[in-house]
Design an enzyme around this catalytic site. Structure first.
Site, PDB file in Angstrom:
ATOM      1  N   LYS A  42      -8.719  -3.844  -0.094  1.00 34.88           N
ATOM      2  CA  LYS A  42      -7.847  -3.296   0.958  1.00 34.88           C
ATOM      3  C   LYS A  42      -6.677  -2.535   0.325  1.00 34.88           C
ATOM      4  O   LYS A  42      -6.421  -2.686  -0.881  1.00 34.88           O
ATOM      5  CB  LYS A  42      -7.335  -4.441   1.841  1.00 34.88           C
ATOM      6  CG  LYS A  42      -6.490  -5.479   1.115  1.00 34.88           C
ATOM      7  CD  LYS A  42      -6.258  -6.718   1.990  1.00 34.88           C
ATOM      8  CE  LYS A  42      -5.455  -7.773   1.244  1.00 34.88           C
ATOM      9  NZ  LYS A  42      -5.410  -9.044   1.986  1.00 34.88           N
ATOM     10  N   ARG A 136      -2.158 -17.838  11.160  1.00 34.31           N
ATOM     11  CA  ARG A 136      -2.072 -16.382  11.225  1.00 34.31           C
ATOM     12  C   ARG A 136      -3.185 -15.924  12.163  1.00 34.31           C
ATOM     13  O   ARG A 136      -2.953 -15.721  13.338  1.00 34.31           O
ATOM     14  CB  ARG A 136      -2.196 -15.787   9.818  1.00 34.31           C
ATOM     15  CG  ARG A 136      -1.966 -14.289   9.765  1.00 34.31           C
ATOM     16  CD  ARG A 136      -1.908 -13.738   8.352  1.00 34.31           C
ATOM     17  NE  ARG A 136      -3.168 -13.845   7.626  1.00 34.31           N
ATOM     18  CZ  ARG A 136      -3.356 -13.389   6.397  1.00 34.31           C
ATOM     19  NH1 ARG A 136      -2.377 -12.788   5.745  1.00 34.31           N
ATOM     20  NH2 ARG A 136      -4.534 -13.505   5.802  1.00 34.31           N
ATOM     21  N   TYR A 268      23.178   8.407  -7.571  1.00 31.78           N
ATOM     22  CA  TYR A 268      23.865   8.225  -6.292  1.00 31.78           C
ATOM     23  C   TYR A 268      24.873   7.076  -6.325  1.00 31.78           C
ATOM     24  O   TYR A 268      24.657   6.075  -7.009  1.00 31.78           O
ATOM     25  CB  TYR A 268      22.838   7.930  -5.192  1.00 31.78           C
ATOM     26  CG  TYR A 268      22.031   9.136  -4.783  1.00 31.78           C
ATOM     27  CD1 TYR A 268      22.646  10.282  -4.289  1.00 31.78           C
ATOM     28  CD2 TYR A 268      20.648   9.106  -4.886  1.00 31.78           C
ATOM     29  CE1 TYR A 268      21.886  11.376  -3.907  1.00 31.78           C
ATOM     30  CE2 TYR A 268      19.886  10.196  -4.507  1.00 31.78           C
ATOM     31  CZ  TYR A 268      20.501  11.327  -4.018  1.00 31.78           C
ATOM     32  OH  TYR A 268      19.761  12.395  -3.643  1.00 31.78           O
ATOM     33  N   MET A 317      14.566   9.107  -4.665  1.00 35.52           N
ATOM     34  CA  MET A 317      13.290   9.247  -3.968  1.00 35.52           C
ATOM     35  C   MET A 317      12.193   9.749  -4.906  1.00 35.52           C
ATOM     36  O   MET A 317      11.060   9.266  -4.847  1.00 35.52           O
ATOM     37  CB  MET A 317      13.457  10.213  -2.794  1.00 35.52           C
ATOM     38  CG  MET A 317      12.315  10.176  -1.821  1.00 35.52           C
ATOM     39  SD  MET A 317      12.821  11.017  -0.311  1.00 35.52           S
ATOM     40  CE  MET A 317      11.526  10.558   0.797  1.00 35.52           C
TER      41      MET A 317
HETATM   42  C1  LIG Z   1      -5.676 -10.049   1.006  1.00 34.22           C
HETATM   43  C2  LIG Z   1      -6.589 -11.186   1.248  1.00 34.22           C
HETATM   44  C3  LIG Z   1      -7.272 -11.766   0.157  1.00 34.22           C
HETATM   45  C4  LIG Z   1      -6.992 -11.420  -1.284  1.00 34.22           C
HETATM   46  O1  LIG Z   1      -5.763 -12.022  -1.654  1.00 34.22           O
HETATM   47  P1  LIG Z   1      -5.277 -12.075  -3.190  1.00 34.22           P
HETATM   48  O2  LIG Z   1      -4.152 -13.064  -3.144  1.00 34.22           O
HETATM   49  O3  LIG Z   1      -4.844 -10.719  -3.567  1.00 34.22           O
HETATM   50  O4  LIG Z   1      -6.424 -12.545  -3.985  1.00 34.22           O
HETATM   51  C5  LIG Z   1      -8.219 -12.730   0.455  1.00 34.22           C
HETATM   52  N1  LIG Z   1      -8.459 -13.135   1.734  1.00 34.22           N
HETATM   53  C6  LIG Z   1      -7.785 -12.625   2.788  1.00 34.22           C
HETATM   54  C7  LIG Z   1      -8.096 -13.115   4.165  1.00 34.22           C
HETATM   55  C8  LIG Z   1      -6.816 -11.657   2.578  1.00 34.22           C
HETATM   56  O5  LIG Z   1      -6.149 -11.170   3.625  1.00 34.22           O
END
Ligand SMILES: *Cc1c(COP(=O)(O)O)cnc(C)c1O
Length: 380
Positions: A42, A136, A268, A317
């Site tokens: 992701k 969650r 800055y 930036m």
């Molecule tokens: C992002 C995610 C992972 C991977 O997490 P890491 O800590 O980077 O290994 C695994 N399972 C779910 C559901 C996630 O959202």
């Protein structure tokens, strides 16, 4: 390519595919033999560039991938035409067509959502998310009937069941107990389904820290993200000593060097004032590239010509400024390493994240599209 500015002309990311292979082998060494890796790619493969990473993982035998969004799934499908792709996050039921057309598997968080997907009339593969304490996404593990109801939906095929651990990184006794409680609740639910003749499919519960700290557990898949990329989320101890190598380096060109006098300020808000005459180097990378602005004035460093040097003043930036007084003969056009190795020195992403008050996942996911990803592979 002639019709594009050069990849190493300003700021860029180098991806070490040998390191990626090393990490894959290391994870395989750590997990039980019949457990498979669902590679979490992701957020543009944690900023590494999803195309290069996913194609290479597929070539090395990875058959299952996870992303967060349906758009990420559609993009990933181009690079791994044969693999299973799981969408871990929420997909609007109105976008079910994209799941179907791209053969994407949706993680389903509750019965009502499952019904909405089913009502779209597309035949779909799903995994069921069980909430065992993360609170969650997922069906509460005590709510067996809601889980069972999903198996009756004629357009949905349950191919897996998953939960997510809240505290796998902790070595605190209470947190370890909590993790075991989560795993127990998950296993009980799966057992109950089995007793009713229902097939929960592939089971998976652990992301990277679940692998680091609970390596012995059996499951069909593990879901490593950050571990694949060869680093930890933060500087901490884990049960397993992995032999990981960071995949990503972050580099940028020095645009200009200057000498400034004692009492003169830099960048800055004039937040940095020189105590003596110093040589500065202005580097072509800033927070719009994803370099954390929160690291300003907190002791973050870079490497120039094999020397570790401090970042001074506010990070801008598109630029930041180094004190290169101690780095010999630094000139415009030299390379600054913000994450990674140069000579005998190394800037670790874990250390940068700590300075910026966050975790490495956040730093990596924030690296912007402005940075070209350059794949490096040394054939041995
Ligand atoms: C992002 C995610 C992972 C991977 O997490 P890491 O800590 O980077 O290994 C695994 N399972 C779910 C559901 C996630 O959202």
């Amino acid at each position: 390519m002639d019709n594009k500015p050069q990849e190493r002309g300003r700021a860029w990311i180098e991806i070490d595919l040998n390191a990626l292979e090393n990490n894959l082998e290391d994870i395989r060494r750590i997990i039980p033999q019949n457990c498979e890796i669902m590679a979490v790619v992701k957020a543009n493969a944690y900023g590494h560039g999803v195309e290069g990473i996913s194609r290479h993982l597929a070539a090395k035998g990875i058959k299952s991938f996870a992303v967060a969004t349906v758009s990420e799934g559609v993009q990933l499908r181009q690079y791994v035409p044969q693999a299973e792709i799981i969408i871990l996050g929420c997909t609007h039921p109105g976008d079910a067509k994209f799941l179907y057309d791209n053969n994407l598997t949706q993680l389903v968080p509750d019965g009502a959502y499952a019904k909405a997907l089913n009502d779209t009339q597309y035949k779909m593969k799903i995994h069921i998310a069980i909430d065992t304490g993360m609170h969650r996404l997922g069906i509460d593990s005590s709510n067996y009937d809601e889980v069972e109801s999903i198996f009756n939906l004629k357009n949905l095929t349950v191919e897996g069941t998953a939960t997510h651990l809240a505290s796998p990184d902790s070595t605190d006794k209470g947190e370890i107990e909590f993790t075991h409680k989560q795993l127990d609740l998950f296993n009980e639910l799966v057992k109950k389904l089995k007793a009713q003749g229902l097939n929960a499919g592939k089971l998976h519960t652990r992301s990277s820290y679940g692998i680091y700290n609970y390596p012995e557990l059996q499951s069909d898949y593990v879901r490593p993200g950050i571990m694949l990329y060869g680093i930890k989320s933060q500087n901490d101890e884990t049960k397993v000593l992995a032999n990981l190598r960071p995949v990503l380096s972050l580099k940028a060109i020095i645009a200009q060097v200057k000498w400034i006098e004692a009492g003169e300020s830099v960048s800055y808000s004039r937040a940095f004032t020189a105590e003596k005459r110093i040589k500065t180097a202005t580097v072509c990378i800033g927070y719009a590239d994803g370099f954390p602005r929160h690291a300003s004035g907190k002791g973050a460093k870079a490497i120039v010509n094999g020397c570790v040097v401090p970042i001074i003043g506010k990070i801008c930036m598109d630029m930041l400024i180094l004190d290169v007084t101690d780095a010999k003969d630094t000139q415009a056009g030299d390379i600054a390493t913000l994450i990674g190795k140069d000579g005998n020195e190394e800037i670790r992403c874990e250390d940068l994240a700590e300075i910026a008050g966050t975790i490495t996942n956040d730093i990596l996911a924030g690296l912007s599209d402005r940075l070209p990803r350059v794949n490096i592979m040394e054939r041995l």
